[in-house]
Motif scaffolding. Structure first.
Motif, short mmCIF file in Angstrom:
data_model
loop_
_atom_site.label_atom_id
_atom_site.label_comp_id
_atom_site.label_asym_id
_atom_site.label_seq_id
_atom_site.Cartn_x
_atom_site.Cartn_y
_atom_site.Cartn_z
N LYS A 1 0.85 -1.15 0.05
CA LYS A 1 -0.06 -0.07 -0.13
C LYS A 1 0.84 1.22 -0.01
O LYS A 1 1.80 1.31 0.63
CB LYS A 1 -0.95 0.09 1.12
N HIS A 2 0.45 2.18 -0.75
CA HIS A 2 1.26 3.54 -1.11
C HIS A 2 0.28 4.61 -0.66
O HIS A 2 -1.20 4.68 -0.92
CB HIS A 2 2.12 3.63 -2.19
N TRP A 3 0.85 5.97 -0.44
CA TRP A 3 0.01 7.16 -0.48
C TRP A 3 -0.20 7.61 -1.98
O TRP A 3 -1.29 8.08 -2.28
CB TRP A 3 0.63 8.19 0.38
N ASN A 4 0.91 8.02 -2.62
CA ASN A 4 0.91 8.47 -4.07
C ASN A 4 0.18 9.85 -4.15
O ASN A 4 -0.57 10.28 -4.97
CB ASN A 4 0.22 7.60 -5.15
N LEU A 5 0.42 10.69 -2.94
CA LEU A 5 -0.45 11.87 -2.71
C LEU A 5 -0.09 12.74 -3.82
O LEU A 5 -1.09 13.71 -4.48
CB LEU A 5 -0.06 12.61 -1.33
N TYR B 1 -2.60 3.37 -4.41
CA TYR B 1 -3.28 4.35 -3.63
C TYR B 1 -3.91 3.69 -2.43
O TYR B 1 -4.81 4.23 -1.96
CB TYR B 1 -4.46 4.94 -4.44
N LYS C 1 -3.20 3.49 0.90
CA LYS C 1 -3.27 4.18 2.20
C LYS C 1 -4.15 5.52 2.09
O LYS C 1 -4.74 6.11 3.18
CB LYS C 1 -1.72 4.85 2.37
N SER C 2 -3.91 6.37 0.68
CA SER C 2 -5.17 6.97 0.58
C SER C 2 -6.30 6.61 0.53
O SER C 2 -7.49 7.29 1.09
CB SER C 2 -4.80 7.76 -0.87
N PHE D 1 -7.47 5.98 4.15
CA PHE D 1 -7.37 7.26 4.79
C PHE D 1 -9.00 7.89 4.66
O PHE D 1 -9.63 8.63 5.35
CB PHE D 1 -6.35 8.32 4.46
N PHE E 1 -10.15 13.83 -1.43
CA PHE E 1 -9.73 12.66 -1.55
C PHE E 1 -10.56 11.58 -2.38
O PHE E 1 -10.10 10.91 -3.19
CB PHE E 1 -9.39 11.93 -0.34
#
Length: 637
Positions: free
Chosen positions: A275-279, A512, A514-515, A518, A560
């Motif tokens: 898992k990643h954010w990729n904000l 995405y 973690k995003s 969130f 988001f």
């Protein structure tokens, strides 16, 4: 018109002697019964009034691709680009591939693809400017870049990635079937240049000489049910049970043993399950303008409808909405928010000064209808605000008239905002959850705007304020719950699907992930806070702090959620190569500076640099008169 060389090889000429009456989809191959009348009409290619003498001029033509012969030399791409004088970052025809097996039994299948000039061209129906036309001559679907204003909707709805949005000019163009060559009995440039004799062209359903198949699909080719494309395939060489793509799309294709020769799309876990954010990609994507526009429009439409409903229904519980110290700050805020959304959307266009062309295709395009609805809403909002300033019977009558226009326009705009995203070529969007997300945002964000203005302008100790806030919080809860239910159903269906939607879900929980978690946590927390406020109220400091937290959490969750909606979608486009037509490499090239080297075929999105210059030039060229004439033309149609 194309020039026929003295040494033109025989294989470059069309050679159809006969044709069937119907294609396999039940459509007539003869495209008009008025061929004798049309004999005197020219396509006016390059303003030359010459009429072609092709005996099959009014029959549907199409491409034929022999996948067994394609060697991946890209000569078809080069010939097409040279003939159409394309920049290095555009290609009307492109060669991608899928591969499978392992050494020494490794197999690769090349796929050369351009526009398929479909029986049911969704690009034509979707384009709001009517830049597309399907001609009786050869069944060619032609597009006029000069009419296009660069919204890119045709690139969304096309399953084959045929329309090309130029990031420099801000306009779309595509394969034109080389109609200038067809008029002199020559095959398209890509076909004539094919080294392996893999490409052919002629009246559809005619199998070329020395060919034995005319299939409608091969591995990696999207469903033909969407548009009924005019392309046929031959593929005798067997492929492994599983074939993969080399581009960044997390898809692979599995052979369906129940349907001989068919391959179904499924998830290829290229990114494993980390898992990643990729904000940065999430919050600054190409579609950020759509995020702002959709949220602003849905919120203001919701708040305006609630305000007008309170006025018309005369409910005592909503009487506070008619108090001047609440009503006028609220209406001022709605005008500002709606204006921001419209401005961001218009400046997102490749040619924003041509915005008025968005009304051209009200008959077919959901984009045109959305534009018309939102424009009516904005007109109604402004008219209501203006005439509500005057305490006069006639002014009140006009204010109510504009209010009705605003409510009706808002309803129409939001309905077609939902409809325009129900795109079969984008399965992640083509779900009823899109409707619950949009309608839920309308309720929750609309009520949030009113509640925020109420807290800032009204005495909270007053009973009328407390009653109004309780009703608004209940509406917020309803909108959040509706959105949450839609998300749950959508995630479950995408996870267990066998199309590109499953790959979108995989990207949602990995790239995405973690995003996504969130966003879900924000949604649940917002719903919990709203429930708490319905019990506790806003009368003390705790209530105000909880209300402020609810406002911040909802806004963050909305941004988001809508950003995920746009970045996660994976279209049913053709496979690319490792560098060419690979979204992952395009992002990498722009981030690292490789896009500065034209040989990589990647360009930065620079059309915004020319917007002011084009706008000033258009004003100098009497754009106002052009706009007025255009409006008269639309009304006449």
């Amino acid at each position: 018109m194309a020039e026929v060389r003295a040494d033109e090889p025989k294989y470059a000429f069309l050679n159809d002697k006969a044709a069937q009456k119907q294609n396999r989809y039940g459509q007539n191959i003869e495209l008009t019964h008025k061929a004798s009348e049309l004999r005197n009409s020219s396509l006016n290619i390059n303003n030359i009034p010459v009429i072609g003498e092709n005996p099959n001029r009014y029959k549907q033509h199409g491409f034929y691709f022999n996948a067994d012969n394609c060697i991946g030399c890209h000569a078809c791409e080069s010939a097409c680009s040279e003939k159409n004088d394309l920049p290095v970052h555009l290609a009307y025809r492109s060669v991608g591939f899928v591969e499978g097996g392992s050494y020494p039994d490794y197999k690769r299948l090349n796929i050369s693809m351009a526009c398929n000039h479909c029986d049911d061209p969704v690009c034509l129906k979707g384009c709001p400017t009517r830049a597309y036309t399907k001609f009786a001559e050869y069944g060619a679907v032609l597009q006029d870049p000069d009419i296009c204003f660069g919204c890119g909707y045709c690139t969304w709805v096309c399953p084959y990635n045929a329309p090309q949005l130029d990031p420099v000019k801000g306009e779309v163009s595509k394969c034109n079937m080389c109609v200038d060559r067809l008029e002199v009995n020559l095959k398209p440039a890509c076909v004539a240049a094919c080294l392996g004799n893999a490409l052919d062209f002629g009246v559809i359903e005619n199998i070329p000489q020395n060919r034995v198949q005319a299939k409608t699909s091969i591995p990696g080719f999207p469903s033909t049910d969407i548009t009924h494309p005019n392309i046929r395939f031959q593929q005798n060489r067997p492929m492994p049970k599983e074939v993969t793509r080399t581009d960044a799309v997390p898809l692979k294709y599995l052979r369906d043993d129940e349907e001989k020769g068919k391959f179904k799309a499924t998830v290829h876990d290229k990114h494993r399950w980390e898992k990643h954010w990729n904000l940065k990609k999430l919050l600054t994507s190409h579609e950020s303008a759509h995020v702002i526009f959709t949220l602003c429009t849905q919120a203001t439409v919701g708040a305006f409808i609630m305000t007008i409903a309170a006025s018309w229904l005369g409910l005592p519980a909503l009487a506070a909405l008619q108090e001047p110290y609440l009503k006028w700050p609220l209406l001022t805020g709605l005008v500002m928010i709606a204006t921001t959304g419209l401005f961001k959307l218009n400046m997102h266009l490749g040619k924003p000064h041509r915005f008025y062309r968005g009304f051209n295709n009200l008959r077919w395009s959901p984009v045109s209808r959305e534009i018309a609805g939102v424009s009516l809403f904005y007109t109604g909002l402004l008219g209501y605000v203006f005439f509500a300033l005057f305490d006069h019977v006639f002014a009140r009558f006009l204010a109510n008239g504009f209010a009705l226009i605003g409510v009706a326009g808002g309803a129409i705009g939001l309905f077609y905002m939902y409809k325009l995203y129900r795109i079969p070529a984008r399965p992640f969007w083509n779900h009823w959850q899109t409707g619950t997300a949009f309608f839920g945002s309308m309720l929750s964000l609309g009520a949030l705007i009113i509640a925020s203005v109420c807290v800032l302008t009204q005495p909270l100790a007053a009973e009328s304020s407390q009653i109004l806030l309780h009703i608004l919080v209940f509406i917020i809860m309803t909108g959040l719950a509706l959105e949450g239910v839609g998300h749950l159903a959508h995630a479950h269906e995408m996870q267990h699907s066998n199309h590109e939607g499953a790959a979108s879900y995989y990207r949602q929980v990995t790239q995405y992930g973690k995003s996504y978690i969130f966003r879900n946590a924000l949604l649940v927390t917002s719903l919990s806070l709203a429930l708490l406020l319905t019990v506790h109220g806003f009368s003390d400091g705790f209530g105000l702090i909880a209300g402020l937290m609810l406002c911040l959490l909802m806004l963050t969750s909305s941004v988001f959620s809508r950003s995920l909606f746009f970045v996660l979608v994976i279209p049913t486009t053709m496979p690319g190569a490792f560098f060419w037509k690979n979204s992952g490499f395009i992002e990498h090239a722009r981030e690292t500076g490789l896009a500065d080297m034209p040989q990589h075929g990647v360009a930065y999105e620079r059309h915004h640099e020319f917007k002011v210059k084009e706008l000033m030039q258009t004003i100098r060229e009497n754009s106002l008169k052009d706009m007025i004439a255009h409006v008269k033309w639309i009304v006449g149609k």
